[in-house]
Write a protein that holds these residues in place. Structure first.
Motif, PDB file in Angstrom:
ATOM      1  N   ARG A 235      -1.652  52.557   7.777  1.00 11.19           N
ATOM      2  CA  ARG A 235      -1.804  53.290   6.517  1.00 11.19           C
ATOM      3  C   ARG A 235      -3.154  54.002   6.468  1.00 11.19           C
ATOM      4  O   ARG A 235      -4.139  53.555   7.038  1.00 11.19           O
ATOM      5  CB  ARG A 235      -1.638  52.356   5.322  1.00 11.19           C
TER       6      ARG A 235
ATOM      7  N   GLU B 193      -4.322  55.236   1.194  1.00 10.96           N
ATOM      8  CA  GLU B 193      -2.957  54.773   0.946  1.00 10.96           C
ATOM      9  C   GLU B 193      -2.952  53.277   0.652  1.00 10.96           C
ATOM     10  O   GLU B 193      -3.479  52.474   1.433  1.00 10.96           O
ATOM     11  CB  GLU B 193      -2.094  55.074   2.179  1.00 10.96           C
TER      12      GLU B 193
ATOM     13  N   ALA C  57       2.209  51.536  -1.179  1.00  8.97           N
ATOM     14  CA  ALA C  57       2.658  52.872  -0.751  1.00  8.97           C
ATOM     15  C   ALA C  57       3.080  52.841   0.713  1.00  8.97           C
ATOM     16  O   ALA C  57       4.064  53.499   1.097  1.00  8.97           O
ATOM     17  CB  ALA C  57       1.547  53.891  -0.961  1.00  8.97           C
TER      18      ALA C  57
END
Length: 365
Positions: free
Chosen positions: A77, A81, A85
């Motif tokens: 990620r 983020e 998410a």
């Protein structure tokens, strides 16, 4: 750690998930992620199901993941983020109608967030499934715990040789951990307990500035953690000077209880029955109320894990389980005695993995 062992663990989990009505499961416990993947970092989730295993992590671990988990799909990620998410992005590609989650780990807040990003999916609470697998150690885990035992025992030899009357409990605890690190341990398996005299009546005593010279005996509870995170757990008494007459009787009672309990360990025996064997010895000697905790617990990636050797635990012992056997007698204002070893359940019986001498004479400096 062999990738074959890790793949076998994941395969077992996927098989168990089918029986729980889940096509996949989101693993959020850092320890369980490590157990299933070999990844030693933190702040990472694992989505696991038939035909898919995705480790969700962040940029700090990009290179580490390539080294530790080269056979796994990884979602890294972005710095901006959130974990939720990232999970949403991974699940979008999966289209899973049912998902298991670790209900003993996940908070209400996290469950609400996960439900919000998967309105069409059903989240199925599944508690303790990976921990159930972890109770039975495979060959690689047994070898790791053997290493942890050796690191702890060699460290204890050094620690015992350097004791002086002027040393405090706190100094002793620090020296013991340092000695284990010298023999390859990543760190202590837990904060070592060094308890002098009457403080030995506290099963989980925190080391203080009390000096070893203040009493002729002390209790030491310690263990090592290997570089891969596996742990050992031992307890021994150390006697110096002229101990009180009562000490030998209490010590011999605890040792007799421990030896009897270890002898009872074999496949098919219930955890509660092993506890009862030790407790009966201590009760017969008149100290039943002074044995205030369960007989023992499993060890592995956590210092306390299943199975527990307790009076109300019906779990059946199986080959591959490793448990501590640690009866104790605690007399407030006087002191306490505990003796602890790590025991592997084998196909025909048991193996005591620890080998520090524990007869009364060996406890004396």
């Amino acid at each position: 750690m062999s990738k074959d062992y890790l793949a076998a663990r994941r395969k077992k989990l996927i098989s168990l998930l089918k029986r729980r009505g889940a096509e996949a499961m989101l693993i959020t416990s850092e320890t369980n992620v490590t157990y299933l993947t070999g990844f030693s970092g933190d702040s990472s989730f694992l989505l696991i199901g038939k035909g898919q295993t995705v480790l969700i992590s962040d940029g700090r671990y990009t290179t580490q993941l390539e080294e530790e988990c080269p056979d796994l799909d990884v979602y890294i990620r972005k710095a901006t983020e959130s974990m939720i998410a990232a999970v949403e992005q991974v699940l979008k590609k999966s289209h899973l109608p049912q998902l298991g989650f670790e209900s003993h780990i996940v908070t209400c807040e996290l469950l609400d967030a996960m439900s919000g990003i998967t309105p069409a999916a059903q989240w199925i609470p599944i508690a303790g499934l990976v921990e159930e697998l972890r109770m039975i150690k495979d060959a690689s885990e047994i070898q790791e715990i053997r290493e942890a035992v050796q690191q702890a025992q060699r460290g204890f030899e050094v620690f015992r040789a350097m004791l002086t009357p002027e040393m405090s409990e706190l100094q002793g605890a620090h020296e013991l951990e340092h000695a284990m690190r010298r023999f390859g341990a990543r760190q202590a398996a837990f904060d070592p307990i060094v308890a002098v005299g009457e403080r030995a009546a506290l099963p989980h005593a925190m080391p203080t500035e009390k000096l070893l010279a203040d009493s002729p005996f002390l209790l030491v509870d310690w263990g090592a953690m290997t570089q891969k995170g596996y742990r050992s757990d031992l307890t021994r008494m150390i006697i110096h000077g002229k101990p009180p007459a009562k000490l030998k009787k209490v010590y011999q009672t605890v040792l007799k209880a421990q030896l009897a309990a270890i002898k009872a360990i074999r496949p098919g025996v219930l955890c509660r029955d092993v506890d009862r064997v030790a407790r009966a010895v201590i009760e017969k000697a008149g100290y039943g109320k002074q044995f205030t905790h369960s007989l023992g617990h499993g060890i592995g990636l956590d210092i306390h894990e299943g199975p527990r050797l307790g009076g109300n635990v019906p779990t059946e012992l199986k080959p591959g389980m490793i448990v501590t056997v640690e009866p104790g007698i605690y007399l407030p204002g006087w002191g306490g005695v505990r003796i602890e070893d790590d025991v592997l359940v084998t196909r025909k019986g048991h193996e005591v993995m620890t080998s520090v001498h524990k007869d009364y004479e060996s406890a004396s400096l």
